[in-house]
Design an enzyme around this catalytic site. Structure first.
Site, PDB file in Angstrom:
ATOM      1  N   HIS A   7       8.004  29.867 -61.600  1.00  0.00           N
ATOM      2  CA  HIS A   7       8.024  28.735 -62.537  1.00  0.00           C
ATOM      3  C   HIS A   7       8.095  29.234 -63.972  1.00  0.00           C
ATOM      4  O   HIS A   7       7.812  30.391 -64.255  1.00  0.00           O
ATOM      5  CB  HIS A   7       6.809  27.810 -62.361  1.00  0.00           C
ATOM      6  CG  HIS A   7       5.475  28.453 -62.594  1.00  0.00           C
ATOM      7  ND1 HIS A   7       4.769  29.077 -61.602  1.00  0.00           N
ATOM      8  CD2 HIS A   7       4.719  28.571 -63.716  1.00  0.00           C
ATOM      9  CE1 HIS A   7       3.629  29.539 -62.092  1.00  0.00           C
ATOM     10  NE2 HIS A   7       3.572  29.264 -63.373  1.00  0.00           N
ATOM     11  N   HIS A  79       4.672  30.651 -70.597  1.00  0.00           N
ATOM     12  CA  HIS A  79       4.827  31.862 -69.777  1.00  0.00           C
ATOM     13  C   HIS A  79       5.889  31.663 -68.707  1.00  0.00           C
ATOM     14  O   HIS A  79       6.295  30.539 -68.417  1.00  0.00           O
ATOM     15  CB  HIS A  79       3.500  32.304 -69.141  1.00  0.00           C
ATOM     16  CG  HIS A  79       2.903  31.353 -68.151  1.00  0.00           C
ATOM     17  ND1 HIS A  79       1.996  30.382 -68.486  1.00  0.00           N
ATOM     18  CD2 HIS A  79       3.080  31.217 -66.808  1.00  0.00           C
ATOM     19  CE1 HIS A  79       1.629  29.707 -67.409  1.00  0.00           C
ATOM     20  NE2 HIS A  79       2.286  30.184 -66.369  1.00  0.00           N
ATOM     21  N   GLU A 130       3.290  35.958 -65.896  1.00  0.00           N
ATOM     22  CA  GLU A 130       2.351  35.752 -64.800  1.00  0.00           C
ATOM     23  C   GLU A 130       2.994  36.353 -63.546  1.00  0.00           C
ATOM     24  O   GLU A 130       4.190  36.141 -63.296  1.00  0.00           O
ATOM     25  CB  GLU A 130       2.106  34.254 -64.606  1.00  0.00           C
ATOM     26  CG  GLU A 130       1.158  33.916 -63.456  1.00  0.00           C
ATOM     27  CD  GLU A 130       0.928  32.405 -63.314  1.00  0.00           C
ATOM     28  OE1 GLU A 130       1.737  31.617 -63.824  1.00  0.00           O
ATOM     29  OE2 GLU A 130      -0.076  32.030 -62.673  1.00  0.00           O
TER      30      GLU A 130
END
Ligand code: CO
Length: 134
Positions: A7, A79, A130
């Site tokens: 994502h 992010h 991440e």
């Protein structure tokens, strides 16, 4: 080492307005908002054919994204999340190459119930990264 883009997370000042942009203007499949008190965020997921967009809004006074929103009052990209098969092996590989892992360096359970780590933006082209073990 990294696999799919899981994502892209975007911090927004108004979750309902942001959800409407993605649903009504961009014609995307948008989830209902979900509070994640243990992460200090409310999320809306935008499900795209090849990845997800995670719309984030601070929840509670100690939200980890409160400062980001103060610095970017119109919202902004927060992010990117890449999938890895083995988060410990990925962490150790990156640390051996001098990358900085945020927090105490141990994976914690992320927004999707899977182990995640965050990597310092200064080591990754100015982008908070991440890693999520899938
Ligand atoms: Co994320």
């Amino acid at each position: 080492m990294i696999g799919k883009l899981n994502h892209v997370a975007i911090v927004v000042p108004d979750l309902a307005a942001a959800a409407a942009v993605y649903r009504d203007s961009l014609g995307a499949d948008v989830s209902a908002p979900e509070d994640l008190p243990e992460h200090g965020v409310t999320t809306v997921f935008v499900n795209l054919p090849n990845t997800k967009i995670e719309l984030l809004h601070p929840l509670g006074a100690d939200s980890p994204i409160q400062k980001f929103l103060a610095a970017h009052p119109s919202g902004g990209m927060h992010h990117v999340c890449y999938e890895v098969d083995d988060i410990i092996a990925a962490r150790d590989h990156l640390k051996a190459r001098g990358a900085r892992v945020l927090g105490n360096g141990e994976p914690r359970t992320g927004a999707h119930g899977k182990p995640v780590l965050f990597l310092h933006p200064k080591d990754f082209c100015g982008t908070l990264v991440e890693l999520e073990q899938v």
